[in-house]
Design a protein around this motif. Structure first.
Motif, PDB file in Angstrom:
ATOM      1  N   ALA B 132      51.582 -46.402  65.881  1.00  0.00           N
ATOM      2  CA  ALA B 132      51.851 -45.202  65.090  1.00  0.00           C
ATOM      3  C   ALA B 132      51.845 -45.525  63.597  1.00  0.00           C
ATOM      4  N   SER B 133      52.417 -46.680  63.232  1.00  0.00           N
ATOM      5  CA  SER B 133      52.419 -47.017  61.805  1.00  0.00           C
ATOM      6  C   SER B 133      51.014 -47.326  61.321  1.00  0.00           C
ATOM      7  N   LYS B 134      50.178 -47.935  62.191  1.00  0.00           N
ATOM      8  CA  LYS B 134      48.785 -48.177  61.784  1.00  0.00           C
ATOM      9  C   LYS B 134      48.044 -46.870  61.563  1.00  0.00           C
ATOM     10  N   ILE B 135      48.297 -45.903  62.452  1.00  0.00           N
ATOM     11  CA  ILE B 135      47.606 -44.616  62.310  1.00  0.00           C
ATOM     12  C   ILE B 135      48.033 -43.936  61.017  1.00  0.00           C
ATOM     13  N   ARG B 136      49.329 -44.009  60.729  1.00  0.00           N
ATOM     14  CA  ARG B 136      49.805 -43.387  59.495  1.00  0.00           C
ATOM     15  C   ARG B 136      49.160 -44.019  58.282  1.00  0.00           C
ATOM     16  N   GLU B 137      48.996 -45.358  58.318  1.00  0.00           N
ATOM     17  CA  GLU B 137      48.328 -46.034  57.208  1.00  0.00           C
ATOM     18  C   GLU B 137      46.887 -45.573  57.096  1.00  0.00           C
ATOM     19  N   GLY B 138      46.233 -45.412  58.265  1.00  0.00           N
ATOM     20  CA  GLY B 138      44.839 -44.996  58.246  1.00  0.00           C
ATOM     21  C   GLY B 138      44.658 -43.609  57.672  1.00  0.00           C
ATOM     22  N   ILE B 139      45.640 -42.734  57.929  1.00  0.00           N
ATOM     23  CA  ILE B 139      45.541 -41.367  57.425  1.00  0.00           C
ATOM     24  C   ILE B 139      45.589 -41.343  55.908  1.00  0.00           C
ATOM     25  N   LYS B 140      46.314 -42.290  55.317  1.00  0.00           N
ATOM     26  CA  LYS B 140      46.431 -42.276  53.863  1.00  0.00           C
ATOM     27  C   LYS B 140      45.088 -42.450  53.194  1.00  0.00           C
ATOM     28  N   ASP B 141      44.078 -42.940  53.946  1.00  0.00           N
ATOM     29  CA  ASP B 141      42.781 -43.153  53.329  1.00  0.00           C
ATOM     30  C   ASP B 141      41.944 -41.899  53.231  1.00  0.00           C
ATOM     31  N   ILE B 142      42.418 -40.795  53.786  1.00  0.00           N
ATOM     32  CA  ILE B 142      41.638 -39.563  53.679  1.00  0.00           C
ATOM     33  C   ILE B 142      41.637 -39.131  52.231  1.00  0.00           C
ATOM     34  N   THR B 143      40.435 -39.041  51.652  1.00  0.00           N
ATOM     35  CA  THR B 143      40.346 -38.626  50.253  1.00  0.00           C
ATOM     36  C   THR B 143      39.811 -37.211  50.203  1.00  0.00           C
ATOM     37  N   ASN B 144      39.552 -36.749  48.986  1.00  0.00           N
ATOM     38  CA  ASN B 144      39.063 -35.379  48.871  1.00  0.00           C
ATOM     39  C   ASN B 144      37.572 -35.272  49.153  1.00  0.00           C
ATOM     40  N   THR B 145      36.974 -36.369  49.625  1.00  0.00           N
ATOM     41  CA  THR B 145      35.552 -36.278  49.944  1.00  0.00           C
ATOM     42  C   THR B 145      35.259 -36.826  51.335  1.00  0.00           C
ATOM     43  N   THR B 146      36.251 -36.840  52.209  1.00  0.00           N
ATOM     44  CA  THR B 146      36.026 -37.385  53.550  1.00  0.00           C
ATOM     45  C   THR B 146      35.290 -36.370  54.394  1.00  0.00           C
ATOM     46  N   TYR B 147      34.223 -36.815  55.041  1.00  0.00           N
ATOM     47  CA  TYR B 147      33.464 -35.917  55.891  1.00  0.00           C
ATOM     48  C   TYR B 147      33.918 -35.953  57.325  1.00  0.00           C
ATOM     49  N   CYS B 148      34.202 -37.151  57.818  1.00  0.00           N
ATOM     50  CA  CYS B 148      34.652 -37.196  59.201  1.00  0.00           C
ATOM     51  C   CYS B 148      35.522 -38.417  59.405  1.00  0.00           C
ATOM     52  N   ASN B 201      31.170 -40.522  52.841  1.00  0.00           N
ATOM     53  CA  ASN B 201      32.283 -41.415  53.097  1.00  0.00           C
ATOM     54  C   ASN B 201      32.891 -41.144  54.459  1.00  0.00           C
ATOM     55  N   THR B 202      32.768 -42.078  55.338  1.00  0.00           N
ATOM     56  CA  THR B 202      33.483 -41.917  56.603  1.00  0.00           C
ATOM     57  C   THR B 202      34.678 -42.821  56.586  1.00  0.00           C
ATOM     58  N   ASN B 203      35.831 -42.327  56.967  1.00  0.00           N
ATOM     59  CA  ASN B 203      37.006 -43.170  57.008  1.00  0.00           C
ATOM     60  C   ASN B 203      37.362 -43.479  58.429  1.00  0.00           C
ATOM     61  N   THR B 204      37.690 -44.700  58.694  1.00  0.00           N
ATOM     62  CA  THR B 204      38.120 -45.047  60.038  1.00  0.00           C
ATOM     63  C   THR B 204      39.623 -45.146  60.064  1.00  0.00           C
ATOM     64  N   ILE B 205      40.214 -44.563  61.121  1.00  0.00           N
ATOM     65  CA  ILE B 205      41.659 -44.668  61.274  1.00  0.00           C
ATOM     66  C   ILE B 205      42.014 -46.119  61.516  1.00  0.00           C
ATOM     67  N   GLU B 206      41.197 -46.769  62.351  1.00  0.00           N
ATOM     68  CA  GLU B 206      41.443 -48.189  62.608  1.00  0.00           C
ATOM     69  C   GLU B 206      40.789 -48.954  61.494  1.00  0.00           C
ATOM     70  N   GLU B 207      41.510 -49.773  60.829  1.00  0.00           N
ATOM     71  CA  GLU B 207      40.933 -50.440  59.660  1.00  0.00           C
ATOM     72  C   GLU B 207      40.413 -51.806  60.023  1.00  0.00           C
TER      73      GLU B 207
END
Lengths: 212, 235
Positions: B132-148, B201-207
């Protein structure tokens, strides 16, 4: 083999249910799957009713505790299938209620509905129109009385730009999606993404991508 | 419009997990086969292991008619390995998709079939917290230009908990991003070039480890509108 066919019936229906739950649009009605499931439920229900009658007749007989046990298990399975069917049908009805005018205007979407659903839509729209007219539409000036005016934005359409979670079923290589600028994504098997529904819509129909 | 929520709540994921196969050891006899939609099960003989759907296994266990064989991925050794793996790297480990649902149901209905029940439960909780803490960290990477968002290694429960937040956040980002239209300027000579930001920019929840990530994300691309573009647009 019969059993392998039946495994795919349940899992394909669950996939159809999941697709329906996640997407803003209405998918084609799964007539074949639903008929098979209903047939199975009916045969099981007949056996259950027969067993229950038999148990009632022989009330003090101890052997029937096993019959009761068996009947209970069959009842549970039938309940589970009924829940799936009911949930699937209710979801579709809710979508029909949300976008009646859009469906009526669109021949293609209308064909995704079953006959009963089309009847439901006709009846619902009649009531809806009557209610709107009686409540306030009649008192508005004539040009504002239409409820199916697309230009003025009176028709609610399903929003295809909702984001959905999806799973890739086949290796699709690098796919280009058109946004304000194009962006590429390498779609490999068993990857999952949360992505704009509009982008993966063409893949869902061919079952290359499924919603989860 | 309850039926139009686009995610499953925990009861529904538990219902879905009920179809997963699990091994049991019955202590009763049933000579006929149970005919379900997805196959036939039976006949049941005492002390002979048989594979049944999870919902049936739990019903039988509640009536004390069987003993459930705990699956491999719920044994102490496996869980300890997973916990070590989760703590040592940023990427999420591969778990059974119905990890939380099946473990919760087994804890509730078959605690006696699990060796070292308390220890297993603590391990499951620890694994859940680390992820859960890893997922929360991954969410912080969502920027204003994330597509998926890539969610490949999440279990079903984690995914369904994330969905409402992630889908509406990404949708709002998309709306804001697409509401800007190119600025139309009249045809003056020596016009300064206007720039619009476009970003893939694609962001991965798993870093992935940091070095790999920098190589993977694509660079920002700036697209410039010139006066020739204006003319072609107006045509």
């Amino acid at each position: 083999m019969e059993t392998t066919n039946n495994i795919t019936v349940l899992s394909s229906f669950i996939q159809a249910w999941t697709n329906e739950k996640n997407s803003p649009e209405i998918f084609p009605y799964e007539t074949d799957l639903i008929t098979e499931i209903r047939n199975h439920i009916n045969t099981q229900q007949q056996i259950i009713d027969k067993n229950l009658e038999q148990i009632k007749e022989e009330e003090t007989n101890n052997n029937d505790s096993q019959l009761m046990f068996l009947t209970n298990i069959m009842l549970m399975e039938v309940e589970r299938l009924n829940y799936l069917l009911r949930s699937y049908l209710r979801m579709r009805l809710d979508k029909i209620e949300k976008y009646p005018v859009y469906i009526l205007k669109n021949q293609q979407v209308r064909e995704s509905l079953s006959k009963e659903e089309q009847q439901f839509l006709a009846g619902y729209f009649k009531l809806f129109e009557k209610h709107m007219k009686n409540s306030f539409l009649e008192k508005l000036p004539k040009p504002l009385q239409k409820i199916d005016d697309e230009e003025e934005g009176m028709v609610a359409k399903p929003d295809v730009n909702n984001y959905v979670a999806c799973k890739i079923n086949e290796d699709l290589g690098e796919v280009q999606f058109l946004e304000a600028d194009t962006f590429n994504l390498t779609l490999k098997k068993d990857d999952s993404y949360i992505i704009n529904y509009d982008h993966i819509k063409p893949f869902i129909q061919s079952n290359k991508v499924s919603l989860i | 419009m309850y039926n139009l929520q686009n995610n499953f709540n925990p009861q529904e994921t538990e219902f879905l997990s009920g179809d997963e196969p699990i091994k049991i050891i019955p202590n009763f006899t049933l000579n006929q086969k149970l005919v379900f939609l997805n196959g036939e099960y039976g006949p049941f003989q005492p002390s002979i292991p048989i594979e049944v759907p999870l919902w049936l296994a739990l019903t039988l266990r509640r009536q004390e008619k069987c003993q459930i064989t705990i699956p491999v991925w719920l044994s102490i050794e496996f869980l300890q390995d997973i916990l070590k793996e989760e703590k040592s790297r940023k990427k999420l480990s591969k778990l059974h998709p119905y990890f939380s649902e099946i473990s919760a149901q087994l804890f509730e209905h078959a605690p006696n079939d699990i060796n070292d029940f308390e220890k297993v439960r603590t391990l499951v909780e620890d694994i859940w917290n680390v992820r859960a803490s890893k997922i929360r960290e991954g969410i912080k990477d969502i920027t204003n230009t994330t597509y998926c968002l890539s969610i490949s290694d999440l279990t079903v429960m984690e995914r369904e908990l994330l969905k409402p937040y992630a889908t509406s956040a990404l949708k709002n980002i998309w709306l804001i991003f697409n509401s800007g239209k190119p600025i139309k300027r009249p045809n003056f000579p020596n016009q300064p070039e206007t720039t619009t930001n476009t970003n893939t920019n694609t962001n991965t929840i798993e870093e992935e480890p940091l070095i790999e990530k920098e190589q993977e994300t694509t660079k920002r691309t700036l697209r410039k509108f010139t006066t020739e573009d204006m003319e072609t647009e107006q045509n």
